[in-house]
Scaffold this active site. Structure first.
Site, mmCIF file in Angstrom:
data_model
loop_
_atom_site.group_PDB
_atom_site.id
_atom_site.type_symbol
_atom_site.label_atom_id
_atom_site.label_comp_id
_atom_site.label_asym_id
_atom_site.label_seq_id
_atom_site.Cartn_x
_atom_site.Cartn_y
_atom_site.Cartn_z
ATOM 1 N N HIS A 429 -54.735 39.612 13.704
ATOM 2 C CA HIS A 429 -55.235 38.498 14.789
ATOM 3 C C HIS A 429 -56.466 38.636 14.876
ATOM 4 O O HIS A 429 -57.579 39.287 13.746
ATOM 5 C CB HIS A 429 -54.802 39.391 15.880
ATOM 6 C CG HIS A 429 -55.279 40.311 16.453
ATOM 7 N ND1 HIS A 429 -56.246 40.901 16.755
ATOM 8 C CD2 HIS A 429 -54.502 42.066 16.019
ATOM 9 C CE1 HIS A 429 -56.294 42.485 16.436
ATOM 10 N NE2 HIS A 429 -55.414 43.207 16.073
ATOM 11 N N CYS A 448 -52.562 46.792 14.110
ATOM 12 C CA CYS A 448 -52.586 45.605 13.028
ATOM 13 C C CYS A 448 -54.079 45.126 12.239
ATOM 14 O O CYS A 448 -54.776 46.144 12.599
ATOM 15 C CB CYS A 448 -52.444 44.655 14.588
ATOM 16 S SG CYS A 448 -51.026 45.140 15.173
#
Length: 537
Positions: A429, A448
């Site tokens: 992301h 992440c």
């Protein structure tokens, strides 16, 4: 001395026995010989279901100890492979080739022959598995290694081998990737360097920079010459060529390429050849764990390199910097492979339960208005009125609400996220924290993978299904509305961890072992019998 046996000895074993001064006479009926051999094989293979199944399927007919040229070719091919396992960074003692040869030479009875038949099959399937998919079980090394190894059926190894050209089959077992071949060459190069005494003496001091002179500069010069980053010279000064050599070294080791030999750079320069060789051998093991079709087009995220790449037909077509999980137990990014299915433009951040109870619940207990940028909802999706809520009554187990951050430029996920649904809740992301990408070590996230250039990454993905990928992306982005965009062709994603890998010239580059995983892998390989020489430097 004369000895009666009940099964014909194959030529090689007969010759070995004769060399010991023994002679043989075959007296028993053929059927009795065959029955005795089958019984010996069945008993020897009884504790190994895979091998036992193979021999049952073929009515206990031998593949190694039969008469004829094919069996001799199989034996020779296997013994040759087992004698050369060290080129793959595998431990010779594990396969017992010397003991196997001794057993072959010591055959005296039908039982001996049956036991040798099974012993060769055991050695073969062990070697085949190790060289094709790795010596170790990844999940037993570190709980962050979620890699699913593409293990092959052990019975199938034997069945396939029996129906194949022996040497060709054995040659096809290791990874056929260019990376594996290059790592093998680098392994040999480092072993040669160790045999010659290693690199030049280590560099003293804590920092050297352009303009410096003296013995430490000479040591730096000699070390970089020995490593291949600098042409031979007699300079005693930290001059321009030396500065350029330091930059080359820094780039090849994931360091800030400023041309200054500071503490971090000197620490890497002073690593001994043996440490680099360990990293190469670990990388070979890791390459075996991924001996699978990775996809003609795929995403390659190397955690230690803090990079994310798109690979098309073996060539890097897009690359960007990344941030990975912080080096603490519950934040380290896991290693695994999956398939990217879609991206979400203008995403909401649905906060993981672990983060809610560890980070936000304590704040809400003290102040219901804390983290006001987050929306709290109940089990039916209704917004919770903070003014009427008593968060102090809840524990981590009883907290009944969800929390999310709506789309915005300040959203923790930035303006786009790339989804490959997985049990670890890991994805790629955007991030509003752009300054982190200027750091040398970029381990800051909750797990992440954050991308420095997420828009460009999206354009590259959408180019496979749109004539105007940038226009498509930007038109959706401008709406500010959370929008899911499917990838017409799901894309394999491989989140890996390599402290050693090779560049386009086939030379090894190295990165720091940020989570200490490769040190654990080396320790496990070492315990399994993989060893290095004793030369340091």
């Amino acid at each position: 001395m004369t000895m009666t046996i009940r099964f014909p000895l194959r030529a090689t074993l007969f010759a070995a026995a004769c060399a010991l001064g023994l002679t043989f006479s075959v007296t028993a009926p053929a059927q009795a010989q065959v029955t005795a051999f089958k019984q010996a094989v069945a008993e020897a293979a009884a504790d190994d279901d895979s091998i036992a199944a193979f021999y049952r399927q073929r009515d206990y007919q031998p593949i190694w100890t039969a008469e004829g040229e094919m069996a001799r070719t199989r034996r020779a091919a296997l013994l040759d492979a087992l004698s050369g396992v060290s080129v793959h960074g595998l431990p010779e003692a594990r396969y017992g080739v010397a003991a196997l040869k001794a057993r072959m030479a010591a055959v005296r009875t039908t039982r001996d022959l049956g036991e040798v038949e099974v012993a060769m099959s055991r050695a073969f399937v062990t070697y085949a598995k190790d060289v094709q998919t790795g010596l170790l079980t990844p999940s037993k090394i570190d709980d962050g290694i979620k890699r699913k190894v593409p293990l092959h059926d052990r019975t199938a190894y034997l069945t396939e081998f029996a129906d194949s050209a022996p040497q060709a089959y054995l040659r096809a077992l290791p990874p056929v990737t260019a990376e594996y071949r290059a790592l093998m060459k680098e392994k040999l190069r480092f072993e040669h360097l160790i045999a010659l005494g290693g690199w030049a003496p280590t560099v003293p001091g804590s920092k050297l920079e352009p303009g410096d002179t003296g013995t430490a500069v000479i040591a730096l010069r000699d070390r970089l010459v020995a490593m291949g980053y600098l042409q031979r010279s007699a300079t005693r000064t930290y001059d321009k060529p030396l500065e350029q050599a330091v930059r080359k070294f820094q780039l090849a080791h994931g360091l800030l390429a400023d041309g200054v030999a500071g503490g971090g750079t000197l620490s890497e320069i002073n690593k001994p050849v043996q440490e680099r060789l360990k990293s190469v051998i670990v990388a070979m093991e890791r390459e075996r764990w991924m001996n699978r079709d990775r996809g003609e087009r795929h995403i390659w995220v190397n955690q230690t390199d803090f990079s994310a790449k798109i690979i098309d037909h073996g060539r890097v077509t897009f690359e960007t910097r990344s941030v990975v999980g912080k080096n603490v137990p519950d934040r380290r990014s896991p290693e695994f492979s999956d398939e990217m299915e879609h991206m979400i433009i203008n995403p909401s951040w649905h906060i993981p339960r672990s983060i809610i109870v560890k980070e936000y619940l304590p704040k809400l207990r003290n102040n219901p208005g804390a983290a006001g940028h987050l929306i709290i909802t109940d089990s039916r999706g209704r917004r919770v009125n903070r003014a009427n809520a008593d968060f102090s009554q809840y524990t981590g187990n009883s907290f009944p609400f969800d929390m999310r951050q709506p789309p915005s430029s300040r959203n923790a996920l930035g303006l786009v996220k790339f989804m490959f649904p997985n049990r670890y809740n890991i994805y790629l992301h955007d991030t509003p924290q752009k300054s982190l990408f200027n750091r040398e070590v970029r381990a800051f996230s909750h797990g992440c993978i954050r991308l420095q250039e997420p828009f460009e990454f999206a354009y590259a993905l959408l180019a496979a299904q749109s004539d105007d990928p940038q226009g498509l992306f930007q038109s959706i982005l401008k709406t500010g509305v959370e929008t899911k965009v499917e990838l017409e062709t799901p894309l394999p994603v491989h989140i890996i961890y390599r402290t050693a890998f090779t560049n386009e010239q086939g030379r090894a580059e190295f990165r720091r072992d940020v989570y200490g995983r490769d040190a654990k892998i080396w320790d496990a390989l070492n315990q399994a019998g993989v060893a290095l020489g004793t030369v340091q430097g």
